[in-house]
Design a protein around this motif. Structure first.
Motif, mmCIF file in Angstrom:
data_model
loop_
_atom_site.group_PDB
_atom_site.id
_atom_site.type_symbol
_atom_site.label_atom_id
_atom_site.label_comp_id
_atom_site.label_asym_id
_atom_site.label_seq_id
_atom_site.Cartn_x
_atom_site.Cartn_y
_atom_site.Cartn_z
ATOM 1 N N CYS A 39 -2.363 -26.640 -59.616
ATOM 2 C CA CYS A 39 -2.108 -26.094 -58.284
ATOM 3 C C CYS A 39 -3.391 -26.169 -57.467
ATOM 4 O O CYS A 39 -4.444 -25.712 -57.919
ATOM 5 C CB CYS A 39 -1.628 -24.645 -58.380
ATOM 6 N N VAL A 48 -5.217 -25.163 -53.904
ATOM 7 C CA VAL A 48 -5.193 -24.284 -52.732
ATOM 8 C C VAL A 48 -6.345 -24.701 -51.824
ATOM 9 O O VAL A 48 -7.487 -24.796 -52.281
ATOM 10 C CB VAL A 48 -5.347 -22.811 -53.138
ATOM 11 N N ASP A 90 -1.104 -27.819 -52.735
ATOM 12 C CA ASP A 90 0.168 -27.126 -52.916
ATOM 13 C C ASP A 90 0.288 -25.966 -51.933
ATOM 14 O O ASP A 90 1.379 -25.639 -51.472
ATOM 15 C CB ASP A 90 0.266 -26.600 -54.355
ATOM 16 N N LEU A 91 -0.850 -25.336 -51.621
ATOM 17 C CA LEU A 91 -0.912 -24.266 -50.627
ATOM 18 C C LEU A 91 -2.094 -24.552 -49.712
ATOM 19 O O LEU A 91 -3.205 -24.832 -50.179
ATOM 20 C CB LEU A 91 -1.108 -22.907 -51.311
ATOM 21 N N GLY A 92 -1.865 -24.486 -48.413
ATOM 22 C CA GLY A 92 -2.940 -24.760 -47.471
ATOM 23 C C GLY A 92 -2.991 -23.734 -46.352
ATOM 24 O O GLY A 92 -1.946 -23.236 -45.911
ATOM 25 N N PHE A 93 -4.209 -23.427 -45.914
ATOM 26 C CA PHE A 93 -4.399 -22.502 -44.796
ATOM 27 C C PHE A 93 -5.377 -23.123 -43.818
ATOM 28 O O PHE A 93 -6.509 -23.488 -44.189
ATOM 29 C CB PHE A 93 -4.943 -21.157 -45.292
#
Length: 315
Positions: free
Chosen positions: A276, A278, A293-296
């Motif tokens: 994963c 990020v 998989d997760l982005g900000f």
């Protein structure tokens, strides 16, 4: 098709990645024998540990004072002296093997392939173009030297396996043209970068060595290892020992947190096995978001405190 593995160890303990190499070697052997070579001085304990690895039929032990800190040329000589009895000479893709196995291949007039990530029934797989493509290869050489990316292979497991036979063999004369004159070992209370379950990495977007402390603070909060992109290392934000990427270390954690890392292809080559990813970056078009998989998208220094506050501490 017999396989000889060059064991990695610190003189007292066999490296845990050796179990991954044995798992891959068992597939290469295709019914042949898997042997493991332990080079060192006063390292009988390592040989005992190696003999307990499932799938290993025999451990070859070279215990000699000249092998306390063998150079690449000496290791290559020893491998070449044994190598004609094996179709495959295999090691982890670390600095020692990357120096020794090409020399071994030259001495044996054998083939050499590095950073292999897959062993199939009819081919080997390795990344090319910084991981942008995967090549499928076959070796027709009598002997082939391979370095394997350990994170790409599962460790061997077989509780019913018996201890392998340990055979002590004589050392070949050491090559003294190069000598180790010193060793600078970085010590850290954090997990080893290559084996950590969580890695928190900073890039050029961190901005300074002082701000890199925020990355380290989050890593300590999570019980994670600290990594860095090459841009951050070149800028002096982090030590070379924690560089991740094509010219640094390859990691395969459960979670990789990329802070201020744009995601150059060379960096992505080192994190593609992460389960994963990020990413936090202020540039919405940063390449890292294509693999995350997760982005900000936002200011790193506003997001970091909030992220740390919302995450539980390491057990």
């Amino acid at each position: 098709m017999n396989v000889l593995i060059l064991a990695a160890h610190d003189g007292q303990h066999i490296d845990p990645t050796t179990a991954h190499i044995v798992g891959a070697a068992s597939r290469l052997a295709s019914g042949g024998a898997v042997h493991l070579l332990v080079l060192g001085h006063r390292c009988a304990t390592v040989a005992d540990q190696a003999a307990g690895l499932p799938g290993v039929a025999q451990v070859l032990l070279v215990d000699d004072a000249a092998y306390a800190t063998p150079n690449a040329e000496t290791i290559a000589r020893q491998l070449a002296a044994l190598g004609r009895d094996y179709q495959w000479l295999v090691a982890a893709h670390d600095l020692r093997a990357r120096a020794a196995l090409p020399r071994t291949a030259a001495l044996l007039e054998a083939a050499y392939l590095s950073d292999v990530i897959g062993v199939d029934a009819d081919s080997l797989r390795r990344p090319i173009y910084a991981g942008a493509a995967i090549s499928h290869l076959q070796s027709t050489a009598r002997t082939t030297c391979l370095t394997l990316r350990t994170s790409a292979f599962a460790p061997v497991r077989d509780s019913a396996a018996a201890d392998a036979v340990i055979v002590q063999i004589p050392a070949v004369p050491a090559d003294t043209r190069t000598q180790l004159v010193g060793r600078d070992v970085a010590t850290s209370h954090r997990p080893d970068l290559g084996r950590a379950r969580i890695v928190v990495a900073g890039g050029r977007g961190v901005g300074s060595a002082a701000s890199m402390a925020l990355v380290e603070k989050l890593a300590d909060h999570l019980g994670a290892a600290v990594g860095a992109s090459r841009a951050a290392v070149d800028a002096g934000f982090a030590a070379n020992a924690v560089q991740v990427g094509q010219t640094g270390k390859t990691v395969a954690p459960d979670v990789y947190i990329a802070l201020g890392i744009s995601g150059a292809i060379q960096h992505l080559a080192g994190i593609k096995d992460a389960k994963c990813i990020v990413a936090i970056n202020k540039d919405p078009d940063a390449p890292i978001f294509q693999v995350a998989d997760l982005g900000f998208v936002g200011d790193l220094f506003e997001a970091l405190p909030a992220l740390q506050a919302g995450l539980p501490t390491a057990n």
